[in-house]
Design a protein around this motif. Sequence first.
Motif, mmCIF file in Angstrom:
data_model
loop_
_atom_site.group_PDB
_atom_site.id
_atom_site.type_symbol
_atom_site.label_atom_id
_atom_site.label_comp_id
_atom_site.label_asym_id
_atom_site.label_seq_id
_atom_site.Cartn_x
_atom_site.Cartn_y
_atom_site.Cartn_z
ATOM 1 N N UNK A 1 45.354 -17.157 16.691
ATOM 2 C CA UNK A 1 45.963 -17.348 15.369
ATOM 3 C C UNK A 1 45.919 -16.051 14.552
ATOM 4 N N UNK A 2 44.818 -15.322 14.653
ATOM 5 C CA UNK A 2 44.686 -14.066 13.920
ATOM 6 C C UNK A 2 45.629 -13.002 14.481
ATOM 7 N N UNK B 1 54.534 -17.015 19.539
ATOM 8 C CA UNK B 1 53.442 -16.055 19.753
ATOM 9 C C UNK B 1 52.191 -16.748 20.260
ATOM 10 N N UNK B 2 51.909 -17.951 19.735
ATOM 11 C CA UNK B 2 50.720 -18.685 20.195
ATOM 12 C C UNK B 2 50.863 -19.108 21.656
ATOM 13 N N UNK B 3 52.068 -19.550 22.049
ATOM 14 C CA UNK B 3 52.257 -19.984 23.440
ATOM 15 C C UNK B 3 52.195 -18.805 24.405
ATOM 16 N N UNK C 1 47.871 -21.186 5.351
ATOM 17 C CA UNK C 1 47.710 -21.549 6.769
ATOM 18 C C UNK C 1 46.525 -22.477 7.030
ATOM 19 N N UNK C 2 45.670 -22.697 6.026
ATOM 20 C CA UNK C 2 44.464 -23.507 6.270
ATOM 21 C C UNK C 2 44.331 -24.580 5.178
ATOM 22 N N UNK D 1 58.709 -21.516 14.190
ATOM 23 C CA UNK D 1 59.015 -21.257 15.597
ATOM 24 C C UNK D 1 58.460 -19.934 16.091
ATOM 25 N N UNK D 2 58.659 -18.846 15.334
ATOM 26 C CA UNK D 2 58.197 -17.532 15.777
ATOM 27 C C UNK D 2 56.685 -17.497 15.916
ATOM 28 N N UNK D 3 56.005 -18.153 14.995
ATOM 29 C CA UNK D 3 54.539 -18.188 15.056
ATOM 30 C C UNK D 3 54.070 -18.960 16.292
#
Length: 568
Positions: free
Chosen positions: A188-189, A181-183, A89-90, A176-178
Amino acid sequence: MLIGRKQLAKRWSFPSIDRWSIIALLIAGLALLPIAIILRMLLLPAPDVWQHLWATRLGEFLTNTVILLVGVGTGTVLLGTGLAWLVTAYRFPGQRLFDWALMLPMAVPSYVLAFVFMATFDYTGPVQKALRDWFGSSVWFPSIRSGGGAVFVMSLTLYPYVYLLTRAAFHEHALGTFEVARTLGATRLQAFFRVVLPMARPSLVAGLSLVLMEALTDVGTVRFLNFPTLSDGIFRIWHGMMDRDAALQSAAVLLLFAFAALLLERLTRGRARYVQEGSRGHGFVQVPLTGWRGLMATLLCFFVLATAFLLPISQLILWSVYELQRRMPEDLLAVYWRHARATLMLAGIGAVISVLAAVLLAYGVHLSRSPITRLAARGAMLGYAIPGAVIGLGVLIPLAWLDHTLNDLTYQWWGVLPGLIFTGSITGLIYAYVVRFMAVAYSSVEASLEKVSPSIEAAARTLGASPVRVLFHIHLPLIRAGMLTGAVLVFVDVMKELPITLLLRPFGYDTLALWVWQNVAESLWGEAAIPALTIVVADLLVVGMIIRSATLQRRAPMERGELARGDV
């Protein structure tokens, strides 16, 4: 509602058995026999033996086993999942290198890392000597010969199982699922813990199960670091007390732990199903880490890689060079080749027989429509989940019976005693290796067999070719890459195997792994380095195959996605 006779007969009809089912049942029967013999010990408990075990060290063995499993399980989950998330992720300095390099510690067996750590961090090692010189004799340093040391060492060598599987799950995760959740306001955690980690749970549990099975079967690490568990206890009872019944009863308890690990894996997965909407994911958009955050990420990955891989490899090379300079190369090479020849012969025969049995099983499942064949194949794979000490004792009992029966018969008929043909030769070793590692070969062969187009086989059958002829002229040439991969995996597993070899080897028949064991027992680090380095180099071959396979799997969906976008 009344059920017709034909329907009832069809519902309760016994599954048909063809010749492939019979072959599968024979292989499964031989594979399950040692496990059944140990399992029988649970049904025939010996109260006096149990009282004696409980009064001596059984409580300590049980406690240490539970501590080891909990500690190593926790350590590998934290380390493997955390590192997989970091490189997936980073983006930070060295991220592409660490993405595959963090799998390399898998090539170092736990017992090899254990004796390198003993030589480096023990009271007489260079680290503690330097600390005493700098800070005085009262300086404190944690003891490596302890339960904490065993957990630390095994977590460092076994975390790649969790890392490899969770990393693949993260790479395949649908973006998409990630992003949803952010929206919805999650950081991020928070999105990682609430969305990504639950979706990766099957992979995480699969990796953890492999770790627990490896920890259960380990003998060398816990013996070197003086933290006796049930596996080590079986050897202490067998060699120290010379008590066969007590060793068998202890093996039965260890078998219960193995079944508990399998049950935990099934229960943890449960009936949950994790499906991602839309097409297969392409991973996350990597966030760049700059400044001290990027530096910390790089240092963390480097520390793990250096501790678990670079340190033992460099130390083994230094010891090996020193040993070659100290001793006459001719003498050393003679000893080396004697152990290497025994290892190559055992590993080669074990790999060939395992692959042959795997081909028969996989081809039987492929051809037979009987559920009995599939059930037998699954039963034959159970050996990989069972600790080597349990399989070793389970093999020893029927082979000893065969030896005694054969000697009695030949003496009665001809007055001749042929001796210990099965237990005094490598027959028992090969049998135990095949029971333990056949599942590794089967997975590889089955995966290759599934890729063969059914139309090729159908064309051959319509031309009148029998199933056996189709196997030899079509399937075997097409699946030879899978057979070779399975053979290499079994070969390396046999090379580094300790518990089975310790129990069943003929007198004076030592392998490279046993050479390491004997030298470490006498604190001869330099003499243990050359065989240990040989085992690590062989393991690197397998890890290289795993890294290549993981890289190709990751590139495939990306290339398909780019191709699809290009077509549009």
